[in-house]
Design a protein around this motif. Structure first.
Motif, mmCIF file in Angstrom:
data_model
loop_
_atom_site.group_PDB
_atom_site.id
_atom_site.type_symbol
_atom_site.label_atom_id
_atom_site.label_comp_id
_atom_site.label_asym_id
_atom_site.label_seq_id
_atom_site.Cartn_x
_atom_site.Cartn_y
_atom_site.Cartn_z
ATOM 1 N N LEU A 143 11.927 0.990 -10.023
ATOM 2 C CA LEU A 143 10.623 1.125 -10.667
ATOM 3 C C LEU A 143 9.550 1.206 -9.580
ATOM 4 O O LEU A 143 8.982 0.200 -9.165
ATOM 5 C CB LEU A 143 10.372 -0.059 -11.603
ATOM 6 C CG LEU A 143 11.405 -0.227 -12.739
ATOM 7 C CD1 LEU A 143 11.123 -1.484 -13.545
ATOM 8 C CD2 LEU A 143 11.398 1.010 -13.639
ATOM 9 N N TYR A 144 9.264 2.409 -9.138
ATOM 10 C CA TYR A 144 8.366 2.611 -8.012
ATOM 11 C C TYR A 144 6.944 2.985 -8.438
ATOM 12 O O TYR A 144 6.158 3.426 -7.602
ATOM 13 C CB TYR A 144 8.929 3.700 -7.093
ATOM 14 C CG TYR A 144 10.267 3.350 -6.467
ATOM 15 C CD1 TYR A 144 10.462 2.105 -5.878
ATOM 16 C CD2 TYR A 144 11.323 4.250 -6.470
ATOM 17 C CE1 TYR A 144 11.678 1.775 -5.300
ATOM 18 C CE2 TYR A 144 12.545 3.934 -5.900
ATOM 19 C CZ TYR A 144 12.718 2.683 -5.317
ATOM 20 O OH TYR A 144 13.922 2.359 -4.740
ATOM 21 N N GLN A 150 2.467 -3.601 -8.797
ATOM 22 C CA GLN A 150 1.448 -4.629 -9.017
ATOM 23 C C GLN A 150 2.061 -5.880 -9.623
ATOM 24 O O GLN A 150 1.782 -7.002 -9.205
ATOM 25 C CB GLN A 150 0.363 -4.071 -9.952
ATOM 26 C CG GLN A 150 -0.728 -5.051 -10.318
ATOM 27 C CD GLN A 150 -1.911 -5.000 -9.361
ATOM 28 O OE1 GLN A 150 -1.913 -4.223 -8.417
ATOM 29 N NE2 GLN A 150 -2.886 -5.821 -9.592
ATOM 30 N N ALA A 151 2.936 -5.708 -10.621
ATOM 31 C CA ALA A 151 3.587 -6.857 -11.259
ATOM 32 C C ALA A 151 4.479 -7.593 -10.268
ATOM 33 O O ALA A 151 4.532 -8.825 -10.249
ATOM 34 C CB ALA A 151 4.396 -6.387 -12.468
ATOM 35 N N ALA A 152 5.190 -6.837 -9.429
ATOM 36 C CA ALA A 152 6.123 -7.439 -8.471
ATOM 37 C C ALA A 152 5.398 -8.278 -7.434
ATOM 38 O O ALA A 152 5.808 -9.403 -7.131
ATOM 39 C CB ALA A 152 6.953 -6.347 -7.792
ATOM 40 N N THR A 160 -3.906 -13.089 -7.864
ATOM 41 C CA THR A 160 -4.951 -12.442 -7.067
ATOM 42 C C THR A 160 -4.451 -11.208 -6.332
ATOM 43 O O THR A 160 -5.251 -10.422 -5.821
ATOM 44 C CB THR A 160 -5.530 -13.426 -6.023
ATOM 45 O OG1 THR A 160 -4.462 -13.870 -5.166
ATOM 46 C CG2 THR A 160 -6.167 -14.631 -6.704
ATOM 47 N N ALA A 161 -3.134 -11.033 -6.270
ATOM 48 C CA ALA A 161 -2.559 -9.921 -5.510
ATOM 49 C C ALA A 161 -2.868 -8.591 -6.184
ATOM 50 O O ALA A 161 -2.947 -8.497 -7.413
ATOM 51 C CB ALA A 161 -1.054 -10.098 -5.370
ATOM 52 N N GLN A 162 -3.032 -7.555 -5.378
ATOM 53 C CA GLN A 162 -3.326 -6.244 -5.922
ATOM 54 C C GLN A 162 -2.855 -5.150 -4.978
ATOM 55 O O GLN A 162 -2.689 -5.370 -3.773
ATOM 56 C CB GLN A 162 -4.831 -6.084 -6.165
ATOM 57 C CG GLN A 162 -5.665 -6.157 -4.899
ATOM 58 C CD GLN A 162 -7.125 -5.879 -5.142
ATOM 59 O OE1 GLN A 162 -7.478 -5.102 -6.028
ATOM 60 N NE2 GLN A 162 -7.997 -6.529 -4.391
ATOM 61 N N VAL A 163 -2.625 -3.981 -5.548
ATOM 62 C CA VAL A 163 -2.377 -2.796 -4.737
ATOM 63 C C VAL A 163 -3.743 -2.309 -4.296
ATOM 64 O O VAL A 163 -4.500 -1.721 -5.069
ATOM 65 C CB VAL A 163 -1.637 -1.713 -5.547
ATOM 66 C CG1 VAL A 163 -1.423 -0.472 -4.694
ATOM 67 C CG2 VAL A 163 -0.300 -2.241 -6.054
#
Length: 239
Positions: A143-144, A150-152, A160-163
């Motif tokens: 799942l690329y 973003q979920a990974a 708080t993590a984001q692409v």
């Protein structure tokens, strides 16, 4: 997911005893022998039924979580690029990829001339390892897409993590918070588990503030924004 129905003590035994021919129903010693043997098989069936609950990725710990990691092809221990602490002064939250050390810290060196090498790093913390295994599921399924990525990364770094940026041939990921020393050391391992397509260069932005840019989703001159400054997590090599 439907809840698994496990056998109830005594039920399996009596189901089999009820199959005994009528002419043996009064043979109490024979029936006692049958019940004794069947009880052992029933006990094993009850205990085996509970085994999968110990291998639930949400609740497994210790060896069970380690086994899940092996099933997913992601062990606890990894060979990583090892860099010693670099000399510097503590003057606020540090967001770089290095460990900062002072005058008296043993083993520290100057930035730019650290002897890089390989070492083994193991993920002993259960929740950290659990988060990486959850991210690994996206990778195994290929799942690329950005939503999956973003979920990974949020399984590993939190909400708080984001692409931070994605363009042709590259992607920049941001934790959106200060990483702990352990998380900083595990940065190469984290990038090994994220669902990033082969051939895509992955970088990390370790800043804490909003990112400067033009257009929707970016912060401007007067919003205390910082430039997007990606750093190489050295996912597989020290170069």
């Amino acid at each position: 997911m439907a809840q698994r129905a496990c056998p109830v003590e005594g039920v399996l035994v009596e189901e089999e005893v009820n199959k005994v021919a009528t002419q043996y129903r009064e043979a109490t010693k024979f029936l006692g022998l049958i019940r004794a043997y069947l009880a052992q098989s029933e006990d094993a069936a009850i205990k085996l039924c509970a085994v999968p609950d110990f291998f639930d990725i949400d609740t497994a710990v210790g060896d069970q979580l380690t086994i899940i990691g092996k099933w997913l092809g992601f062990p606890r221990c990894h060979c990583v690029c090892d860099a010693p602490a670099v000399f510097g002064f503590d003057c606020g939250p540090y967001t770089g990829p290095f460990t900062i050390a002072g005058f008296c810290a043993p083993g520290s060196t100057w930035l730019g001339c650290p002897p890089l090498g390989n070492s083994t790093l193991c993920i002993d913390d259960e929740e950290t390892y659990r988060g990486m295994l959850k991210a690994r599921r996206y990778q195994m399924l290929g799942l690329y897409d950005i939503a999956s990525l973003q979920a990974a990364i949020r399984h590993v770094w939190g909400g708080t993590a984001q692409v931070a940026d994605a363009s042709v041939g590259s992607v920049i990921l941001a934790p959106g918070r200060a990483l702990t020393p352990h998380e900083t050391a595990q940065l190469p391992i984290a990038f090994r588990v994220f669902p990033i397509a082969p051939g895509i260069r992955a970088m990390a932005h370790l800043g804490l503030g909003p990112i400067f840019g033009f257009g929707a989703g970016w912060s401007g001159f007067c919003e205390d924004a910082e430039f997007l400054c990606p750093t190489d997590p050295h996912t597989y090599t020290c170069a």
